[in-house]
Design a protein around this motif. Structure first.
Motif, short mmCIF file in Angstrom:
data_model
loop_
_atom_site.label_atom_id
_atom_site.label_comp_id
_atom_site.label_asym_id
_atom_site.label_seq_id
_atom_site.Cartn_x
_atom_site.Cartn_y
_atom_site.Cartn_z
N PRO A 32 42.79 -9.79 6.30
CA PRO A 32 42.80 -8.52 7.03
C PRO A 32 44.09 -7.75 6.80
CG PRO A 32 43.29 -10.32 8.53
CD PRO A 32 42.93 -10.94 7.22
N PRO A 33 44.11 -6.46 7.07
CA PRO A 33 45.35 -5.69 6.96
C PRO A 33 46.37 -6.17 7.97
CG PRO A 33 43.65 -4.39 8.05
CD PRO A 33 42.99 -5.63 7.55
N HIS A 34 47.63 -5.91 7.68
CA HIS A 34 48.70 -6.30 8.61
C HIS A 34 48.56 -5.56 9.92
CE1 HIS A 34 52.64 -7.37 10.15
NE2 HIS A 34 52.93 -6.08 10.27
N LYS A 35 48.08 -4.32 9.85
CA LYS A 35 47.97 -3.51 11.07
C LYS A 35 46.79 -2.55 10.94
CE LYS A 35 50.76 -0.54 14.10
NZ LYS A 35 52.07 0.14 14.24
N LEU A 36 45.96 -2.49 11.98
CA LEU A 36 44.84 -1.54 12.06
C LEU A 36 45.03 -0.65 13.28
CD1 LEU A 36 42.00 -0.37 11.45
CD2 LEU A 36 41.05 -2.27 12.79
N ARG A 37 44.99 0.65 13.05
CA ARG A 37 45.07 1.61 14.15
C ARG A 37 43.81 2.47 14.14
NH1 ARG A 37 49.50 5.41 13.58
NH2 ARG A 37 49.61 5.53 15.85
N ILE A 38 43.25 2.71 15.32
CA ILE A 38 42.11 3.61 15.46
C ILE A 38 42.45 4.65 16.52
CG2 ILE A 38 39.71 3.84 16.19
CD1 ILE A 38 39.13 1.12 15.05
N THR A 39 42.28 5.92 16.18
CA THR A 39 42.47 7.02 17.13
C THR A 39 41.11 7.59 17.48
OG1 THR A 39 44.67 7.59 16.27
CG2 THR A 39 43.47 9.30 17.49
N GLY A 40 40.78 7.58 18.75
CA GLY A 40 39.50 8.12 19.20
C GLY A 40 39.70 9.43 19.94
N ILE A 41 38.92 10.44 19.58
CA ILE A 41 39.01 11.76 20.21
C ILE A 41 37.72 12.02 20.98
CG2 ILE A 41 39.26 14.25 19.78
CD1 ILE A 41 40.61 13.40 17.10
N GLY A 42 37.83 12.51 22.19
CA GLY A 42 36.65 12.77 23.00
C GLY A 42 37.00 13.55 24.24
N ILE A 80 40.95 7.88 12.12
CA ILE A 80 40.81 8.89 13.18
C ILE A 80 39.34 9.21 13.32
CG2 ILE A 80 41.30 11.26 13.86
CD1 ILE A 80 43.95 11.06 12.36
N ASP A 81 38.79 8.97 14.51
CA ASP A 81 37.36 9.20 14.78
C ASP A 81 37.22 10.49 15.59
OD1 ASP A 81 34.69 9.13 15.26
OD2 ASP A 81 34.67 7.23 16.34
N LEU A 82 36.73 11.55 14.93
CA LEU A 82 36.51 12.82 15.63
C LEU A 82 35.26 12.70 16.49
CD1 LEU A 82 37.08 15.30 12.64
CD2 LEU A 82 38.79 14.29 14.16
N GLY A 83 35.43 12.74 17.80
CA GLY A 83 34.26 12.64 18.69
C GLY A 83 33.81 11.21 18.85
N MET A 84 34.69 10.35 19.21
CA MET A 84 34.54 8.90 19.24
C MET A 84 33.10 8.40 19.42
SD MET A 84 36.57 6.34 18.98
CE MET A 84 36.57 4.56 19.15
N THR A 85 32.52 7.95 18.32
CA THR A 85 31.20 7.30 18.28
C THR A 85 30.10 8.09 18.99
OG1 THR A 85 31.54 5.94 20.24
CG2 THR A 85 32.28 5.03 18.15
N PHE A 101 46.05 -4.86 16.26
CA PHE A 101 45.25 -3.66 16.49
C PHE A 101 45.91 -2.76 17.52
CE2 PHE A 101 41.87 -1.65 19.11
CZ PHE A 101 41.36 -0.77 18.15
N GLU A 102 45.86 -1.45 17.26
CA GLU A 102 46.30 -0.44 18.22
C GLU A 102 45.22 0.62 18.36
OE1 GLU A 102 49.97 1.43 17.36
OE2 GLU A 102 51.11 -0.43 17.20
N PHE A 103 45.11 1.17 19.58
CA PHE A 103 44.13 2.22 19.83
C PHE A 103 44.81 3.38 20.53
CE2 PHE A 103 39.83 3.74 20.13
CZ PHE A 103 39.83 4.55 21.25
N LEU A 104 44.63 4.58 19.99
CA LEU A 104 45.18 5.79 20.58
C LEU A 104 44.02 6.66 21.06
CD1 LEU A 104 47.62 7.77 21.01
CD2 LEU A 104 47.07 8.70 18.76
N ALA A 105 44.02 7.01 22.33
CA ALA A 105 42.94 7.82 22.90
C ALA A 105 43.44 9.23 23.17
CB ALA A 105 42.43 7.19 24.20
#
Length: 523
Positions: free
Chosen positions: A294-304, A266-271, A328-332
């Motif tokens: 690599p991991p079986h599954k990578l998820r990144i949540t970006g907050i902005g 979880i990225d608080l304030g995406m980059t 890969f999954e991305f949650l915005a």
């Protein structure tokens, strides 16, 4: 591409919650002033009495002669730089010695300035790169010492709500603090503009009340101007401040994800609003090539604040993940940190979760102190394996304006000094970084109060107390040698240092702390 309930791209869930927020320069000529002030200048409730007396060359020489014997003690290892002068003023200023009045500090340090000046002239060839007689003719060292004194005097006048005297001082400062001058003239120009903005909000002497809660807040990172975006990109590419945070964070995340097959960041304030997900490109590459695969599954949540910006970053990361063969999954999530809820994150059972905060949480610090506690407690409920915290390591959130002013002057003088070393004198990239990135932070610290003041940087010790109260305990970072090697790979970063402090890593400029990185886990 999967589209579902507001998803913007492959399993993107875009949640909207509106939040908004929303700052030029000038520069003067003035004689050095011997200033006399009344006590308790940190209070906005009492007017101040001022007497300004031009310090003539004869008087200055007389004082310098008296101070000749203490010159060595006064100078120490300061080398005569304006940053060192500010360092001296800050290290013993308002908050550290409550029993003394501010005028005592100014008088004491005025004497130190004169002692430094005497030493500078004796070693002008080394310090100023010229012969003694040339240095005396030029008078640049004396001018900058006068500028320091004038700047402090201007801050005092603004703090006292003395609009007439403050306006006169700032008008003269605006002609002296040059945007393309020395490092201290350039940083002074930013503080002069901040003081001018603050003065515009100050009520007339004798009016009921104190400084209004106004000012121009720092623009939301998701809706930055094109100039600020360019400045942020240059800061990232040229300076080590943000890259240091990314390097330490990614190394810590890799350690936390060791052996895990399902991982979530979880990225608080995406980059920080950078147009590309620089930090996560590097992490994905490291995960793809780690021992064991690599991991079986990578998820990144970006907050902005900008769903369009988040989705654009997510698209780039998804394309890169495909080139690496990663699932890969991305949650915005478009929202402010204060309004986030545990349910927003869709944390899956069995996944290893890490929370990443790079120069973000200081914006949640308020006078009430409740907002940050609520955010930290909410993050604690997510039960992350690790929370990585990277923040500016300076006291820019003290209760008194003058204390904040002196701390900020010390801090940003060091930053502008470092830019002098990294870039040529008339490099336009430096001007962009200074005027559209660092100047915005300075003006927010100096001119704003209440909700408008979002640049509320604090020291790592204060963050330790805050994190502990929220239920986190420190996870010491043990990679000092690795970070030193990384820092040493760039010759442009000569002068920067990294030290370990109670399990945290602190990046500094000539040992002046600038950015601190720490890791935390749930109790």
């Amino acid at each position: 591409m999967i589209m579902k309930s507001g998803l913007c791209l492959a399993t993107f869930s875009c949640k909207n919650n509106d939040d908004g927020d929303g700052l030029d320069l000038k520069i003067s000529s003035m004689e050095s002033y011997s200033l006399q002030f009344v006590p308790k200048l940190e209070s906005f409730d009492e007017p101040c009495q001022w007497t300004s007396v031009p310090l003539s060359g004869e008087a200055r020489n007389s004082k310098r002669a008296k101070l000749g014997n203490i010159a060595e003690e006064s100078v120490g290892s300061n080398s005569g730089s304006i940053y060192s002068i500010c360092s001296s003023m800050s290290s013993n200023s308002l908050n550290g010695l409550p029993g003394l009045h501010f005028r005592d500090h100014v008088r004491a340090y005025t004497q130190r300035f004169l002692a430094v000046e005497a030493m500078e002239e004796a070693a002008a060839a080394m310090i100023w790169g010229s012969q003694v007689d040339e240095a005396e003719e030029d008078g640049s060292g004396v001018d900058e010492m006068r500028l320091v004194q004038q700047l402090v005097a201007g801050a005092e006048a603004v703090a006292c709500r003395d609009k007439v005297h403050a306006s006169a001082l700032l008008s003269e400062l605006q002609a002296r603090a040059l945007v393309f001058g020395t490092s201290f003239q350039r940083v002074a120009s930013c503080f002069v503009q901040g003081l001018s903005d603050r003065l515009a909000l100050v009520q007339h002497l004798g009016a009921v009340g104190i400084l209004g809660q106004g000012g121009n807040p720092a623009p939301r990172r998701g809706t930055m101007t094109s100039e600020r975006k360019e400045a942020l990109r240059l800061v990232y590419e040229i300076c080590p401040y943000i890259q240091f945070g990314h390097f330490v964070a990614n190394a810590s995340v890799m350690e936390a994800f060791e052996g895990e097959s399902s991982v979530h960041v979880i990225d608080l304030g995406m980059t920080l609003g950078l147009p590309c997900g620089h930090q996560w490109w590097n992490l994905m590459h490291s995960l793809a090539h780690r021992p064991g695969g690599p991991p079986h599954k990578l998820r990144i949540t970006g907050i902005g604040y900008s769903i369009d910006c988040l989705c654009a970053i997510g698209n780039d990361l998804e394309r890169y993940s495909k080139s690496l063969g990663m699932n890969f999954e991305f949650l915005a999530i478009e929202n402010s940190l204060e309004n986030l809820r545990v349910e927003d994150f869709n944390v899956e059972e069995g996944e290893a979760l890490v929370i990443n905060s790079i120069l973000q949480l200081h914006c949640v610090v308020k006078e009430s102190r409740g907002a940050l506690n609520s955010v930290l407690q909410m993050l604690h409920k997510l039960s992350p394996r690790l929370l990585v915290l990277v923040e500016q390591d300076s006291s820019h959130n003290g209760p008194f304006f003058l204390g904040r002013f002196m701390e900020a002057l010390h801090y940003y003088s060091a930053i502008f000094d470092s830019l002098d070393v990294m870039l040529p004198k008339y490099d336009t990239r430096r001007a962009k970084m200074e005027q559209f990135f660092f100047a915005e932070e300075i003006k927010n610290i100096v001119s704003c109060e209440g909700p408008a003041r979002v640049e509320r940087h604090e020291k790592i010790d204060q963050w330790r107390r805050r994190m502990s109260r929220a239920g986190f305990q420190p996870a010491p970072i043990k990679m000092l040698a690795q970070v030193k090697q990384w820092l040493g790979e760039s010759k442009a970063w000569d002068g920067f240092t990294v030290v370990e402090e109670k399990g945290c890593l602190v990046l500094g400029w000539n040992l002046k702390p600038m950015v601190a990185a720490s890791c935390w886990k749930c109790n």
